[in-house]
Design a protein around this motif. Structure first.
Motif, PDB file in Angstrom:
ATOM      1  N   TYR A  80       7.103  21.199  -5.781  1.00 40.93           N
ATOM      2  CA  TYR A  80       6.159  20.367  -5.058  1.00 40.93           C
ATOM      3  C   TYR A  80       6.682  20.030  -3.685  1.00 40.93           C
ATOM      4  CZ  TYR A  80       3.150  19.796  -9.019  1.00 40.93           C
ATOM      5  OH  TYR A  80       2.281  20.044 -10.018  1.00 40.93           O
ATOM      6  N   ILE A  81       5.760  19.672  -2.828  1.00 46.82           N
ATOM      7  CA  ILE A  81       6.131  19.185  -1.519  1.00 46.82           C
ATOM      8  C   ILE A  81       6.754  17.813  -1.727  1.00 46.82           C
ATOM      9  CG2 ILE A  81       5.241  18.460   0.701  1.00 46.82           C
ATOM     10  CD1 ILE A  81       2.907  20.481   0.113  1.00 46.82           C
ATOM     11  N   PRO A  82       7.989  17.581  -1.264  1.00 49.76           N
ATOM     12  CA  PRO A  82       8.713  16.369  -1.663  1.00 49.76           C
ATOM     13  C   PRO A  82       8.202  15.090  -1.009  1.00 49.76           C
ATOM     14  CG  PRO A  82      10.057  17.688  -0.195  1.00 49.76           C
ATOM     15  CD  PRO A  82       8.838  18.479  -0.462  1.00 49.76           C
ATOM     16  N   PHE A  83       7.443  15.182   0.038  1.00 50.54           N
ATOM     17  CA  PHE A  83       6.964  13.972   0.700  1.00 50.54           C
ATOM     18  C   PHE A  83       5.469  13.811   0.505  1.00 50.54           C
ATOM     19  CE2 PHE A  83      10.346  15.955   3.249  1.00 50.54           C
ATOM     20  CZ  PHE A  83      11.348  15.036   2.993  1.00 50.54           C
ATOM     21  N   GLN A  84       5.078  12.575   0.461  1.00 49.67           N
ATOM     22  CA  GLN A  84       3.669  12.312   0.210  1.00 49.67           C
ATOM     23  C   GLN A  84       3.289  11.032   0.924  1.00 49.67           C
ATOM     24  OE1 GLN A  84       2.823  11.719  -3.902  1.00 49.67           O
ATOM     25  NE2 GLN A  84       0.981  12.947  -3.817  1.00 49.67           N
ATOM     26  N   ILE A  85       2.083  10.974   1.421  1.00 44.68           N
ATOM     27  CA  ILE A  85       1.645   9.733   2.042  1.00 44.68           C
ATOM     28  C   ILE A  85       1.520   8.667   0.965  1.00 44.68           C
ATOM     29  CG2 ILE A  85      -0.290   8.604   3.202  1.00 44.68           C
ATOM     30  CD1 ILE A  85      -0.745  11.195   4.711  1.00 44.68           C
ATOM     31  N   ASP A  86       2.055   7.494   1.247  1.00 51.21           N
ATOM     32  CA  ASP A  86       2.042   6.418   0.259  1.00 51.21           C
ATOM     33  C   ASP A  86       0.692   5.732   0.299  1.00 51.21           C
ATOM     34  OD1 ASP A  86       2.506   4.417  -1.456  1.00 51.21           O
ATOM     35  OD2 ASP A  86       4.077   3.444  -0.279  1.00 51.21           O
ATOM     36  N   THR A  87      -0.212   6.221  -0.513  1.00 48.15           N
ATOM     37  CA  THR A  87      -1.585   5.723  -0.413  1.00 48.15           C
ATOM     38  C   THR A  87      -1.720   4.315  -0.956  1.00 48.15           C
ATOM     39  OG1 THR A  87      -1.976   6.906  -2.459  1.00 48.15           O
ATOM     40  CG2 THR A  87      -2.796   7.922  -0.440  1.00 48.15           C
ATOM     41  N   SER A  88      -0.672   3.811  -1.605  1.00 42.59           N
ATOM     42  CA  SER A  88      -0.785   2.444  -2.125  1.00 42.59           C
ATOM     43  C   SER A  88      -0.604   1.417  -1.021  1.00 42.59           C
ATOM     44  CB  SER A  88       0.251   2.225  -3.223  1.00 42.59           C
ATOM     45  OG  SER A  88       1.546   2.329  -2.664  1.00 42.59           O
ATOM     46  N   ALA A  89      -0.040   1.842   0.103  1.00 41.51           N
ATOM     47  CA  ALA A  89       0.186   0.896   1.192  1.00 41.51           C
ATOM     48  C   ALA A  89      -1.114   0.607   1.912  1.00 41.51           C
ATOM     49  CB  ALA A  89       1.216   1.467   2.163  1.00 41.51           C
ATOM     50  N   LYS A  90      -1.595  -0.628   1.756  1.00 44.83           N
ATOM     51  CA  LYS A  90      -2.799  -0.968   2.502  1.00 44.83           C
ATOM     52  C   LYS A  90      -2.810  -2.449   2.794  1.00 44.83           C
ATOM     53  CE  LYS A  90      -5.340   0.816  -0.772  1.00 44.83           C
ATOM     54  NZ  LYS A  90      -6.278   1.204  -1.783  1.00 44.83           N
ATOM     55  N   ASP A  91      -3.582  -2.823   3.779  1.00 50.05           N
ATOM     56  CA  ASP A  91      -3.687  -4.232   4.114  1.00 50.05           C
ATOM     57  C   ASP A  91      -4.539  -4.941   3.087  1.00 50.05           C
ATOM     58  OD1 ASP A  91      -2.229  -4.669   6.481  1.00 50.05           O
ATOM     59  OD2 ASP A  91      -3.638  -3.332   7.497  1.00 50.05           O
ATOM     60  N   LYS A  92      -4.249  -6.244   2.958  1.00 54.90           N
ATOM     61  CA  LYS A  92      -5.086  -7.026   2.057  1.00 54.90           C
ATOM     62  C   LYS A  92      -6.489  -7.113   2.625  1.00 54.90           C
ATOM     63  CE  LYS A  92      -0.940  -9.117   1.651  1.00 54.90           C
ATOM     64  NZ  LYS A  92      -0.329  -9.599   2.855  1.00 54.90           N
ATOM     65  N   ASN A  93      -6.522  -7.208   3.905  1.00 56.73           N
ATOM     66  CA  ASN A  93      -7.807  -7.362   4.580  1.00 56.73           C
ATOM     67  C   ASN A  93      -8.570  -6.032   4.589  1.00 56.73           C
ATOM     68  OD1 ASN A  93      -9.847  -7.720   6.522  1.00 56.73           O
ATOM     69  ND2 ASN A  93      -8.678  -9.440   7.330  1.00 56.73           N
ATOM     70  N   GLU A  94      -9.849  -6.118   4.348  1.00 58.12           N
ATOM     71  CA  GLU A  94     -10.683  -4.915   4.333  1.00 58.12           C
ATOM     72  C   GLU A  94     -10.705  -4.206   5.683  1.00 58.12           C
ATOM     73  OE1 GLU A  94     -13.160  -3.028   2.261  1.00 58.12           O
ATOM     74  OE2 GLU A  94     -11.386  -3.565   1.083  1.00 58.12           O
ATOM     75  N   ASP A  95     -10.678  -5.003   6.750  1.00 51.14           N
ATOM     76  CA  ASP A  95     -10.806  -4.419   8.083  1.00 51.14           C
ATOM     77  C   ASP A  95      -9.461  -4.020   8.674  1.00 51.14           C
ATOM     78  OD1 ASP A  95     -13.492  -4.781   8.024  1.00 51.14           O
ATOM     79  OD2 ASP A  95     -13.348  -6.848   8.758  1.00 51.14           O
ATOM     80  N   GLY A  96      -8.431  -4.059   7.873  1.00 53.67           N
ATOM     81  CA  GLY A  96      -7.091  -3.824   8.401  1.00 53.67           C
ATOM     82  C   GLY A  96      -6.930  -2.443   9.001  1.00 53.67           C
ATOM     83  N   CYS A  97      -5.893  -2.371   9.825  1.00 54.73           N
ATOM     84  CA  CYS A  97      -5.622  -1.095  10.469  1.00 54.73           C
ATOM     85  C   CYS A  97      -4.868  -0.161   9.532  1.00 54.73           C
ATOM     86  CB  CYS A  97      -4.798  -1.310  11.731  1.00 54.73           C
ATOM     87  SG  CYS A  97      -5.671  -2.299  12.939  1.00 54.73           S
ATOM     88  N   LEU A  98      -4.265  -0.721   8.504  1.00 56.28           N
ATOM     89  CA  LEU A  98      -3.508   0.105   7.564  1.00 56.28           C
ATOM     90  C   LEU A  98      -4.355   0.347   6.326  1.00 56.28           C
ATOM     91  CD1 LEU A  98      -0.858   1.433   6.644  1.00 56.28           C
ATOM     92  CD2 LEU A  98      -0.168  -0.789   5.767  1.00 56.28           C
ATOM     93  N   LYS A  99      -4.569   1.564   6.044  1.00 56.14           N
ATOM     94  CA  LYS A  99      -5.371   1.891   4.877  1.00 56.14           C
ATOM     95  C   LYS A  99      -4.815   3.147   4.239  1.00 56.14           C
ATOM     96  CE  LYS A  99      -9.829   0.415   5.373  1.00 56.14           C
ATOM     97  NZ  LYS A  99     -11.143   0.581   5.970  1.00 56.14           N
ATOM     98  N   ASP A 100      -4.589   3.100   2.965  1.00 54.57           N
ATOM     99  CA  ASP A 100      -4.095   4.271   2.238  1.00 54.57           C
ATOM    100  C   ASP A 100      -2.859   4.875   2.882  1.00 54.57           C
ATOM    101  OD1 ASP A 100      -6.177   3.940   0.546  1.00 54.57           O
ATOM    102  OD2 ASP A 100      -7.479   5.377   1.561  1.00 54.57           O
ATOM    103  N   GLY A 101      -2.014   4.055   3.392  1.00 49.06           N
ATOM    104  CA  GLY A 101      -0.778   4.573   3.964  1.00 49.06           C
ATOM    105  C   GLY A 101      -0.913   5.117   5.364  1.00 49.06           C
ATOM    106  N   VAL A 102      -2.060   4.889   5.960  1.00 51.54           N
ATOM    107  CA  VAL A 102      -2.294   5.433   7.296  1.00 51.54           C
ATOM    108  C   VAL A 102      -2.680   4.300   8.232  1.00 51.54           C
ATOM    109  CG1 VAL A 102      -3.662   7.034   8.666  1.00 51.54           C
ATOM    110  CG2 VAL A 102      -3.101   7.588   6.304  1.00 51.54           C
ATOM    111  N   TYR A 103      -1.990   4.188   9.357  1.00 51.46           N
ATOM    112  CA  TYR A 103      -2.409   3.240  10.387  1.00 51.46           C
ATOM    113  C   TYR A 103      -3.439   3.919  11.277  1.00 51.46           C
ATOM    114  CZ  TYR A 103       1.458   0.114   9.304  1.00 51.46           C
ATOM    115  OH  TYR A 103       2.302  -0.745   8.688  1.00 51.46           O
ATOM    116  N   THR A 104      -4.501   3.203  11.526  1.00 50.42           N
ATOM    117  CA  THR A 104      -5.541   3.820  12.343  1.00 50.42           C
ATOM    118  C   THR A 104      -5.704   3.073  13.656  1.00 50.42           C
ATOM    119  OG1 THR A 104      -7.197   2.478  11.231  1.00 50.42           O
ATOM    120  CG2 THR A 104      -6.836   4.708  10.391  1.00 50.42           C
TER     121      THR A 104
END
Lengths: 684, 666
Positions: free
Chosen positions: B540-564
């Motif tokens: 397997y590819i050893p790295f993966q985006i950590d999709t559990s990382a998200k802001d508590k806030n719905e409108d947050g810039c961090l969602k599913d491990g990605v800052y937007t």
């Protein structure tokens, strides 16, 4: 799904329960008013009746559904099995394609290849149209599946017509050629034109960067393709580009059918100075072109074009007729298909480029024609007298009886009545063609006939009769005939094309573009290393001259002439059949037209070929496909099917990979083209 | 038929047929009762057939009705629901009297151009000149491994593998529709046609988007082809210069072209130093990733970018599952890593442009807030306060391992140098070897080293990629460069690898030319990632985006491990706008002749109803090609308008403020 099935089960039980319904119905027919109960009953019974009716209907519908279901399922099953089939099932495979064989021999791409498609084979698509063509933006109107003809025929015809005055786009309509290799690889689904050749070229390593399809709008006159679409400039730039990007290798040009004279025109255009020409300088062709491999070239025109113009009856001047013959001849839709077709095709200047060129000198006069010797050979009953007669003076009187039997007057391209076609010239009424032009036309004839523009409406019946009285027309007088029956068309088109023979090629008038596509009125470019091939099929009876009759129809605007299909000759493959005299050719182009220039007109250093470019003739004897699996045949010689001929493809591949004409075997002749050419006496 | 009818007749009298051998040859037989056994046997199949028949008939009926329907019917319905349709921009411009003037050249981007097969292995029989990419993608499902094999390039040379020739489709059809019904250029083409454009004054500069830019010239002579076609169109259209419309990766491709065409042969096209001035009126970049796309990093690092290959969007389920035992993701990664062009999208300009550990140009700005309040910064917005605390710290950290690391102040992060780390010997697992992702060369040691460096900024991301995929980056570095030039007159910048990087080339000497940057804004766009290690498994590819990382806030810039950040869903506004907003504005060292630049942003409005399809006011990366306002701008320029006549700049984001924060010598 479940519920539907349940419904059906219920319904199958119903007949037993409902058997007593009919008695109630009778009761109810009494017009008594018993209040709600009756109403209720009435409604109930009605419903029952409906049910019954429905039941009956449903039965039928059911069976239909069931049947359709069966058919569909079977069809899918077969389709699925077909898809599961490995692509190269043993036995279904044809022989190895020439490309693979030659690749194994070590052939690799060397010279870029330019393909020039002919008339009708190129696709046309819509760029701007009337409201009736909504949703067809950039869809093919010509080529492809032709579904629009059937969906909206009038709209389709309107969009494919050109302006009858200018020969360019009508206002508000823009139909443009499809560019790229897709333009003419397949004409209809599964009906290849260039696809086989392209695939074989690709097998030895060709690809988009060293193949170019010079697609142009084949409806326009050649010079107008430059005026409107800059098609010549585009072709020039692309040849130059391929020349440079492929390591300064000259291109091999492969024109097909009308593409051959289109490319002749191009070669004159590119070296002519601007604004009329492309300004490439006098060495352009010598520098950029290695060889021109004309396939089934219409150098000297096609007799078929005559009948097409005169009565829209050519067997395939437009393929449409072949595709849907019944539709065109009938008047089911009240469309007058033929007349409309004629109207459409008469707005296409390019059709005029296919008229026989060179007049009587090439195509024969009232009494003789180059092919007659040839015909005798074929029928193996050649009378020495015949040929001796040909050689002696034309005024010699031979017995009509003798001629009737054995001489076919191919030179009389149009004759009215079978006897006319066989009589000796002295018996024919002589009306000078000039006289025809003087006949006053009556212009008040048919205002009411609507908008179908065939020009026949403007000619009175009397004049038509006079035309028919002239009895026989040769290639030269034919042009006069057409000028008379279709004055506007000819006037418009003759600004772009000429059909004569030049007496003095240095006459400055020949620098005009209207002469450029006529090999008898232009010189080849100064390119001594260039090779010109004429590749064509032989062994198929090809239309050469026609027996006409007057049409009896008095309807307005109808076409007054018809091919007299009752005129039959005395058997044999050649000669008269169904009102048409046949000679050897490729089904569309007679051998004389496609072979003469390379056999004689340009052979060696002649005045048409001052630099002495080498010419070669390669004929391919037609063999019909041996089995159904071969499709349109691997050894076909027919005008379009020859593009799938294995021997022809091999020749092209070899030349493209760098072979010279000697390497592929020089001339390869099986017809009598050399003898025919001997009989043609023109100054060279 | 008669027997079938009989079979279906209900049987009121179920007595067995006395003559079983008399099997339906008589018409009278229909009336006779049948054996119930036969009926039973057939009834199920019968029912099925009946059902299929029903469905088919109804289908045909609907199809027939649909075909019989006048073409304007859907529009009529839409107008009935949502009021009259606005005129398509082509019609509008035609009414204003705009006409064809300048020839138009389209330069498609990555993945949108079709590719067709010219030569292939046995398994591709019968697909000669059929599309492998674009169109229906039918072959992906029919013969996936064969398809991957043919779409891959040689991983040493970045050119065709032996025996395979896949070539770009040419002409307008190359990229008008990506798949049936999914337009790319078609709407723009149709609208240009309304004002009179046709094939002779429109040209699609289709190229093989998998190759390095210079390789398109080496293999297909694409750049020469574009050059001679522009020359032809300019000559045949009465000397009117061409308007170039590159989209997405077409933008750096065309930058490359402009350098190539003026460079002397053999490396360049030998067009002379004033070729661009003579032939180009304007370059209208649509959604141009001038400075790269963060998404490309994730794509190369773990094949996880949301759409670096649209393939994933086309069939997400198939790719993530192991359904066919073909390790879809790995195969895909192997395939896309053979494509040099993906490396052209790696963020350029390093920390100077994209921000370092502690700062980034966009911080203090949240895209989703802008529309609700007028507030330009989140700190003023109560609900978004917490969100932007995180964003401030993180945009510059393009890849971080773990969320805590992403948010921690830089002084607290312990980083262990990964450069030079020994790539541990992993257990040789030959089953994985054929999937060429280079990860198996790294071993556990290497993977651990990568994770322990914790945070990577834009500059370090390039080094990270060089570490995890050395072969690929070595190949790519021959074609692309990601730095900022110190001295643009250094002769090394004459090499073609710098031509597509706007920070390492000068614009051509063409003071009359105009450069536009047209892009959509208002959509959250990937900017930085939070990664995690994947539980060790060889294949397997050893790295993966950590999709559990998200802001508590719905409108947050961090969602599913990605800052937007703000952008057009693929390209952040910074990348698309910076060069035109500042890097090239006025006379700078990147723009010595002072070419005029314009930034035009189009605010994203999702389609109001289903019938609008992909929307006429969309700002999304590809859908913007159907944006009426953008099309109108393009038509006006093509018909002769200048930048001022369009209204100059049109800005919704803080692109100018961000640009001010970037300290770049100009």
């Amino acid at each position: 799904m479940g519920s539907v099935l349940r419904f059906r089960k219920l319904y199958f039980l119903e007949p037993n329960l409902r058997s007593n319904g009919s008695s109630e119905t009778i009761k109810d027919n009494k017009p008594s008013l018993e209040g709600l109960k009756v109403d209720y009953k009435h409604v109930k019974s009605q419903r029952m009746e409906e049910h019954k009716n429905m039941k009956k209907k449903w039965r039928c519908l059911d069976s239909c559904c069931w049947f359709i279901g069966c058919v569909c399922t079977t069809w899918w099953l077969l389709l699925f099995m077909y898809h599961c089939l490995p692509a190269n099932l043993a036995g279904l495979n044809g022989p190895e394609p020439p490309g693979v064989r030659l690749k194994n021999e070590g052939l690799a791409p060397l010279h870029p290849v330019v393909m020039v498609p002919g008339i009708v084979t190129g696709g046309l698509e819509l760029w701007e149209g009337r409201p009736c063509s909504e949703g067809l933006f950039r869809k093919r109107l010509w080529g492809g599946s032709f579904t629009e003809i059937f969906k909206r025929p009038l709209c389709w015809m309107e969009h494919l017509s050109l302006d009858s005055e200018t020969g360019l786009d009508p206002p508000g309509i823009r139909v443009r050629p499809v560019p790229g290799l897709v333009a003419a690889d397949y004409f209809g689904p599964g009906y290849f034109v260039w696809a086989v050749l392209i695939e074989n070229l690709a097998k030895i390593g060709y690809e988009g960067k060293n193949m170019f399809m010079a697609a142009y709008d084949w409806r326009l006159s050649f010079q107008n393709t430059e005026v409107r679409d800059q098609a010549f400039s585009r072709l020039k730039i692309n040849i130059e580009l391929m020349y440079i990007t492929n390591g300064n290798k000259k291109v091999v040009v492969v024109p097909h059918s009308m593409g051959a004279i289109y490319f002749l025109h191009f070669m004159k255009w590119v070296e002519a100075p601007p604004p009329m020409g492309g300004g490439g300088g006098p060495e352009w062709c010598a520098k950029h072109i290695k060889a021109i491999m004309n396939i089934g070239a219409t150098f000297l025109g096609v007799p078929k074009a005559v009948s097409g113009l005169l009565s829209a009856e050519g067997k395939d001047v437009a393929f449409i007729r072949a595709m849907a013959p019944g539709l065109l001849d009938s008047e089911i839709l009240g469309l007058k298909t033929m007349e409309r077709m004629m109207h459409v095709s008469r707005t296409w200047d390019s059709v005029i480029s296919l008229l026989p060129k060179g007049g009587d000198a090439i195509w024969g006069d009232l009494d003789s024609s180059p092919e007659e010797v040839h015909e005798c050979d074929l029928e193996t009953k050649c009378y020495i007298q015949t040929s001796s007669k040909e050689n002696s003076t034309k005024h010699e009187d031979t017995t009509p009886h003798f001629q009737l039997k054995h001489q076919t007057n191919y030179g009389r391209m149009i004759s009215f009545g079978k006897t006319t076609s066989e009589q000796h010239s002295s018996e024919l009424p002589v009306i000078a063609p000039k006289e025809l032009m003087d006949v006053t036309k009556d212009l008040n004839s048919s205002e009411k006939c609507g908008d179908i523009w065939t020009e026949y409406g403007k000619i009175s019946r009397k004049n038509i009769q006079r035309l028919a009285d002239n009895k026989a027309y040769t290639a030269a007088t034919l042009i006069d005939l057409l000028r008379f029956v279709a004055p506007k068309t000819m006037q418009r088109a003759e600004a772009h094309f000429s059909h004569g023979i030049a007496t003095d090629l240095d006459d400055p008038k020949y620098s005009h573009y209207r002469y450029w596509s006529n090999p008898l009125e232009t010189k080849l470019p100064n390119a001594p290393d260039m090779e010109i091939y004429s590749l064509y099929g032989v062994g198929i009876p090809t239309e050469r001259s026609y027996v006409y009759k007057l049409s009896t129809s008095e309807k307005c605007n109808s076409i007054p002439f018809r091919i007299d299909s009752s005129a039959e000759g005395n058997g044999g493959q050649w000669g008269l059949r169904g009102g048409v005299y046949f000679v050897d050719g490729d089904d569309s182009v007679p051998v004389l037209s496609t072979g003469f220039m390379c056999a004689k007109g340009w052979k060696g250093k002649t005045r048409f070929n001052p630099s002495g470019s080498a010419t070669y003739i390669r004929e391919y004897q037609h063999k019909p496909p041996a089995s159904l699996l071969e499709g349109r045949g691997l050894e076909s010689g027919a005008h379009v099917d020859i593009m799938g001929n294995v021997a022809l493809i091999e020749d092209i591949l070899r030349v493209a990979a760098g072979a010279s004409a000697e390497d592929i075997g020089g001339d390869q002749i099986s017809s009598d083209i050399l003898k025919m050419s001997e009989k043609v006496n023109i100054k060279l | 038929m008669s027997s079938t009818l009989r079979r279906r007749k209900p049987d009121p009298n179920p007595t067995p047929n006395p003559n079983p051998e008399e099997d339906g040859l008589d018409v009278e037989d229909i009336k006779k009762p049948k054996k119930p056994t036969i009926k039973k046997n057939y009834s199920c199949i019968d029912n099925c057939c009946w059902f299929i028949g029903c469905v088919c008939s109804i289908w045909w009926l609907l199809l027939f009705l649909y075909n019989a329907m006048p073409a304007s019917f859907p529009q009529f319905v839409t107008e009935a629901i949502s009021g009259p349709y606005p005129d398509p921009p082509g019609v509008k411009c035609l009414k204003e009297g705009l006409k064809v003037k300048h020839p138009v050249v389209f330069v498609p981007g990555i993945v949108t151009g079709g590719l067709e097969l010219w030569e292939g292995h046995q398994c591709m029989d019968g697909l000669f000149r059929k599309r492998l990419w674009g169109g229906t993608f039918g072959e992906v499902y029919k013969r996936p491994s064969c398809w991957v094999q043919h779409m891959s390039l040689d991983n040493k040379t970045g050119m065709d593998p032996p025996g395979i020739r896949v070539r770009p489709v040419t002409g307008l059809v190359a990229a008008d529709y990506f798949a049936p019904g999914y337009f790319v250029w078609a709407v723009l083409i149709a609208n240009l046609a309304r004002v009179g454009y046709e094939e002779k004054n429109m040209y699609m500069a289709a190229y093989d988007w998998r190759l390095g830019f210079q390789n398109t010239e080496v293999r297909d002579q694409t750049l020469s082809r574009i050059k001679s076609n522009i020359e032809l169109m300019v000559a045949t259209n009465g000397g009117n210069k061409a308007v170039i419309i590159p989209h997405s990766m077409g933008v750096p491709y065309f930058l490359h072209f402009m350098k190539w065409v003026e460079a002397p042969a053999p490396m360049g096209g030998g067009g002379g130093p004033d070729w661009c001035a003579k032939h180009i009126k304007a370059v209208m970049n649509i959604g141009g990733p001038f400075l790269g796309v963060p998404k490309a990093v994730a794509g190369l690092f773990s094949a996880e970018a949301k759409d670096i290959a649209t393939a994933r969007a086309v069939a997400p389920g198939v790719l993530d599952s192991d359904l066919f035992q073909i390790q879809t993701l790995q195969n895909l990664m192997r395939m896309s890593r053979t494509w040099d062009s993906t490396m052209s999208m790696i963020p350029k300009g390093g920390d100077t442009i994209w921000g370092g550990l502690d700062w980034s140009p966009e911080e203090g700005y949240a895209p989703s807030k802008r529309k609700q309040g007028k507030n330009d910064t989140c700190t003023q917005n109560e609900s978004g306060g917490g969100v932007c605390e995180a964003t401030q710290a993180s945009y510059g950290r393009m890849v971080s391992f773990g969320r805590d690391v992403a948010e921690a102040p830089s002084s607290e992060i312990e980083r262990i140098e990964f450069r030079g780390a020994v790539k541990g010997n992993s257990v040789a697992n030959n089953t994985c070897r054929d999937v060429w992702t280079e990860y198996h060369d790294m071993g556990f040691g290497g993977i651990k080293a990568v994770a322990e460096y914790k945070v990577y900024t834009a500059g370090e991301v390039v080094e990270l990629l060089e570490f995890v995929a050395p072969k690929m980056m070595e190949r790519g570095s021959a074609h692309f460069s990601y730095g900022i030039a110190e001295d643009l007159d250094d002769p090394k910048y004459e090499h073609f690898k710098y031509w597509s990087n706007p920070l390492e080339t000068k614009l051509p000497n063409a003071p009359d030319m105009e450069i536009y940057s047209l892009y959509g804004v208002g959509i959250p766009t990937e900017r930085a990632y939070i990664y995690k290690l994947r539980p060790a498994a060889e294949c397997y590819i050893p790295f993966q985006i950590d999709t559990s990382a998200k802001d508590k806030n719905e409108d947050g810039c961090l969602k599913d491990g990605v800052y937007t950040v703000d952008g057009d869903e693929t390209v952040p506004a910074l990348s698309a706008g910076y060069m035109c907003a500042k890097g090239w504005r006025g006379k700078t060292r990147f723009n010595p002749s002072g070419i005029k630049t314009y930034v035009r942003e189009y605010d994203h409005n999702p389609p109001s109803n289903f019938l609008e399809g992909r929307g006429t006011q969309s700002g999304a990366h590809v859908d913007i090609m159907g944006n009426y306002q953008l099309i109108e701008d393009v038509i006006r320029v093509a018909a002769g308008a200048k930048g001022e006549e369009l209204g100059g700049d049109q800005v919704h984001t803080g692109i100018f403020e961000w640009s001010e924060k970037i300290k770049l010598k100009l």
